[in-house]
Design a protein around this motif. Structure first.
Motif, PDB file in Angstrom:
ATOM      1  N   ALA A 132      66.974 -45.134  29.565  1.00 50.39           N
ATOM      2  CA  ALA A 132      67.722 -45.393  30.788  1.00 50.39           C
ATOM      3  C   ALA A 132      67.986 -46.885  30.945  1.00 50.39           C
ATOM      4  O   ALA A 132      69.104 -47.301  31.260  1.00 50.39           O
ATOM      5  N   ALA A 133      66.957 -47.696  30.692  1.00 52.82           N
ATOM      6  CA  ALA A 133      67.122 -49.142  30.856  1.00 52.82           C
ATOM      7  C   ALA A 133      68.184 -49.676  29.908  1.00 52.82           C
ATOM      8  O   ALA A 133      68.992 -50.540  30.281  1.00 52.82           O
ATOM      9  N   SER A 134      68.239 -49.156  28.673  1.00 49.41           N
ATOM     10  CA  SER A 134      69.250 -49.719  27.764  1.00 49.41           C
ATOM     11  C   SER A 134      70.652 -49.218  28.113  1.00 49.41           C
ATOM     12  O   SER A 134      71.617 -49.966  27.979  1.00 49.41           O
ATOM     13  N   LEU A 135      70.759 -48.007  28.612  1.00 44.08           N
ATOM     14  CA  LEU A 135      72.096 -47.560  29.036  1.00 44.08           C
ATOM     15  C   LEU A 135      72.546 -48.297  30.307  1.00 44.08           C
ATOM     16  O   LEU A 135      73.726 -48.617  30.477  1.00 44.08           O
ATOM     17  N   TRP A 136      71.595 -48.581  31.184  1.00 44.92           N
ATOM     18  CA  TRP A 136      71.901 -49.317  32.419  1.00 44.92           C
ATOM     19  C   TRP A 136      72.530 -50.682  32.097  1.00 44.92           C
ATOM     20  O   TRP A 136      73.391 -51.169  32.832  1.00 44.92           O
ATOM     21  N   ALA A 137      72.108 -51.242  30.965  1.00 41.64           N
ATOM     22  CA  ALA A 137      72.616 -52.558  30.566  1.00 41.64           C
ATOM     23  C   ALA A 137      74.041 -52.471  30.011  1.00 41.64           C
ATOM     24  O   ALA A 137      74.632 -53.489  29.647  1.00 41.64           O
ATOM     25  N   ARG A 138      74.578 -51.255  29.927  1.00 46.49           N
ATOM     26  CA  ARG A 138      75.969 -51.081  29.458  1.00 46.49           C
ATOM     27  C   ARG A 138      76.755 -50.425  30.592  1.00 46.49           C
ATOM     28  O   ARG A 138      76.931 -49.201  30.635  1.00 46.49           O
ATOM     29  N   PRO A 139      77.262 -51.266  31.509  1.00 46.20           N
ATOM     30  CA  PRO A 139      77.794 -50.790  32.784  1.00 46.20           C
ATOM     31  C   PRO A 139      78.846 -49.683  32.672  1.00 46.20           C
ATOM     32  O   PRO A 139      78.868 -48.769  33.496  1.00 46.20           O
ATOM     33  N   ARG A 140      79.692 -49.738  31.633  1.00 47.04           N
ATOM     34  CA  ARG A 140      80.753 -48.736  31.565  1.00 47.04           C
ATOM     35  C   ARG A 140      80.161 -47.341  31.316  1.00 47.04           C
ATOM     36  O   ARG A 140      80.519 -46.365  31.955  1.00 47.04           O
TER      37      ARG A 140
END
Ligand code: ADP
Ligand code: GLC
Length: 476
Positions: free
Chosen positions: A438-446
């Motif tokens: 989740a944290a790494s996807l959160w860092a990719r806003p789109r």
């Protein structure tokens, strides 16, 4: 069609969990669909304050000869729902939690308190009802009203079919054998096909035996409880009743839980204005004493603190979570050992982890809006409402694949339908792996925004579930 809906909780006045929410939201949805529904609930102090004009419409003199005398009051709720209140001073005029005293222990007379509620529900669905209004269906919920089908079987002549909804199989209403007499049940009810359960009297077991139909609050939980691993000692009985057992997923109250109008939020938002969500994050960080940080995701929990919710898994990996880096906010109350462990956790990570022990409706709403992702690592979860609130608030839930969580959350690995993160086994490492993803996807806003939008697009309102209940009522 006329439906009597019997419940021991009613949000926002008396609520210890999701049952209170369901009892407040399903009846109005049934009413909107044309059902003549009346809700029967105890006349607790909080209810008496909320309905000062409820008038007595019937006296129930020492019902069945064993219970204290009581009266029925009636009123219309602010949303138009017809209410019936069971007024028995000796049973219900106690402040606080409906089941526990101030010492955190069950009230000593819970068998009589909820025996009476069950009995009166059955009475109103029987030929002996003191009212002109005759329900076609009596809909009971959890152990607290599960004895009603039992009374309809042994003590009264039923005029209605009964439905018993299991919100949580862990609460079985177990009492000593001597309560059979106190509850006015005949000796023949003390049997394998009655209320007897391993030498105890179980409200829930009796109800599961005698209800005309059983439902539970998600399709997956309906399957799980028929297995010996998840059936909590009732699996055999539930398999025996499998033909009369259906899973109907709960809805949520989409008026109370709507980020576009929620009065508890400093800043409103919707799918098209998701950018406004971050103002709620700042407000939450401020209110909870968290460092103002935009560079890390904020995870959150709103929960009863009990073994069911799997929060021991979170305790075991929270130090790692902070290192991601990430922040955590927890609102909950319940088990004393868990409360203490969460307090200690917050003390170890000032500014990064904040914990509030208590029950706080307003803060629950701000958390749903202010956090980035919601944690629900439940060991079992009949339905779960908070993951659906989270979806609606653009706050992807991180859940274990169990019960209603498995029925509502789709892992982000599914590019088209993903709306959260799902892990399988109840182990800290699996939860942490999901949090990392989740944290790494959160860092990719789109990509994150797509996940949020997928969640917000789903309709989890009560209209669909209400239709399913109505079809079930008709079939009976
Ligand atoms: P359960 O009924 O097992 O507790 P649900 O997810 O179905 O779980 O429902 C829990 C409900 O109670 C939700 O509405 C949730 O917001 C609320 N809730 C639980 N704990 C708290 C708390 N400490 N403060 C405010 N609301 C809470
Ligand atoms: C129970 C369950 C929860 C469910 C709620 C309402 O308390 O634990 O999963 O959502 O009832 O049905």
């Amino acid at each position: 069609m006329k439906v009597l809906f019997a419940t021991s909780e009613l949000a926002p006045w008396v609520k210890t969990g999701g049952l209170g929410d369901v009892a407040a939201a399903l009846p109005p949805a049934l009413r909107r669909a044309g059902i003549d529904v009346r809700v029967l609930a105890p006349w607790y102090p909080a209810i008496a304050r909320a309905f000062p004009n409820a008038v007595v419409i019937a006296e129930l003199p020492a019902a069945s000869g064993v219970f204290p005398g009581a009266a029925l009051r009636s009123d219309i709720a602010p949303d138009g729902t017809s209410m019936l209140f069971l007024d028995c001073m000796a049973c219900y005029m106690r402040e606080g939690n409906p089941y526990l005293g101030a010492d955190g222990r069950d009230w000593h007379d819970n068998a009589v308190r909820f025996g009476l509620l069950s009995y009166v529900a059955a009475l109103l669905a029987s030929s002996a009802t003191p009212l002109d209004w005759r329900p076609d269906i009596l809909h009971c919920h959890d152990w607290q009203t599960a004895l009603a089908p039992v009374y309809l079987h042994y003590n009264l002549k039923p005029l209605a079919k009964s439905v018993l909804t299991i919100h949580n199989l862990a609460f079985q209403g177990l009492f000593g054998a001597h309560t059979l007499r106190e509850l006015g049940l005949p000796q023949q009810a003390w049997a394998i096909d009655g209320v007897e359960y391993y030498g105890h009297l179980s409200f829930l077991k009796g109800g599961l035996q005698h209800a005309d139909h059983i439902t539970t609050v998600s399709p997956t939980y309906a399957r799980e409880i028929q297995t010996d691993t998840d059936g909590m000692g009732m699996a055999g009985l539930l398999r025996y009743r499998a033909d009369a057992l259906t899973g109907i997923l709960n809805g949520i109250d989409t008026e109370q839980w709507n980020p576009a109008i929620d009065p508890h939020l400093p800043t409103h938002y919707a799918g098209a204005t998701l950018g406004n969500k971050s103002a709620n994050k700042r407000a939450l960080q401020m209110q909870m004493g968290l460092k103002h940080a935009d560079d890390r995701p904020l995870f959150g929990v709103v929960s009863r603190l009990s073994g069911q919710k799997g929060l021991d898994l979170l305790l075991a990996c929270a130090d790692e979570l902070v290192k991601l880096p990430a922040q955590l906010v927890v609102l909950g109350s319940g088990d004393a050992a868990l409360e203490k462990a969460f307090r200690e956790l917050a003390a170890r990570h000032p500014g990064q982890i904040a914990v509030r022990i208590g029950f706080d409706e307003a803060l629950a709403h701000l958390i749903e809006a202010g956090i980035d992702a919601f944690l629900m690592p439940s060991r079992f979860e009949p339905c779960g409402l908070n993951q659906m609130y989270s979806l609606r608030y653009g706050t992807p839930p991180i859940v274990r694949a169990t019960g209603g969580l498995a029925d509502t959350v789709v892992d982000a690995a599914d590019k088209d339908r993903g709306n959260g993160f799902v892990f399988e086994r109840a182990e800290p490492a699996e939860l942490l792996a999901a949090v990392r993803r989740a944290a790494s996807l959160w860092a990719r806003p789109r990509l994150w925004r797509q996940l949020q939008k997928n969640g917000m697009a789903a309709d989890h309102g009560w209209n669909q579930p209400a239709q399913e209940y109505i079809e079930l009522y008709r079939s009976l």
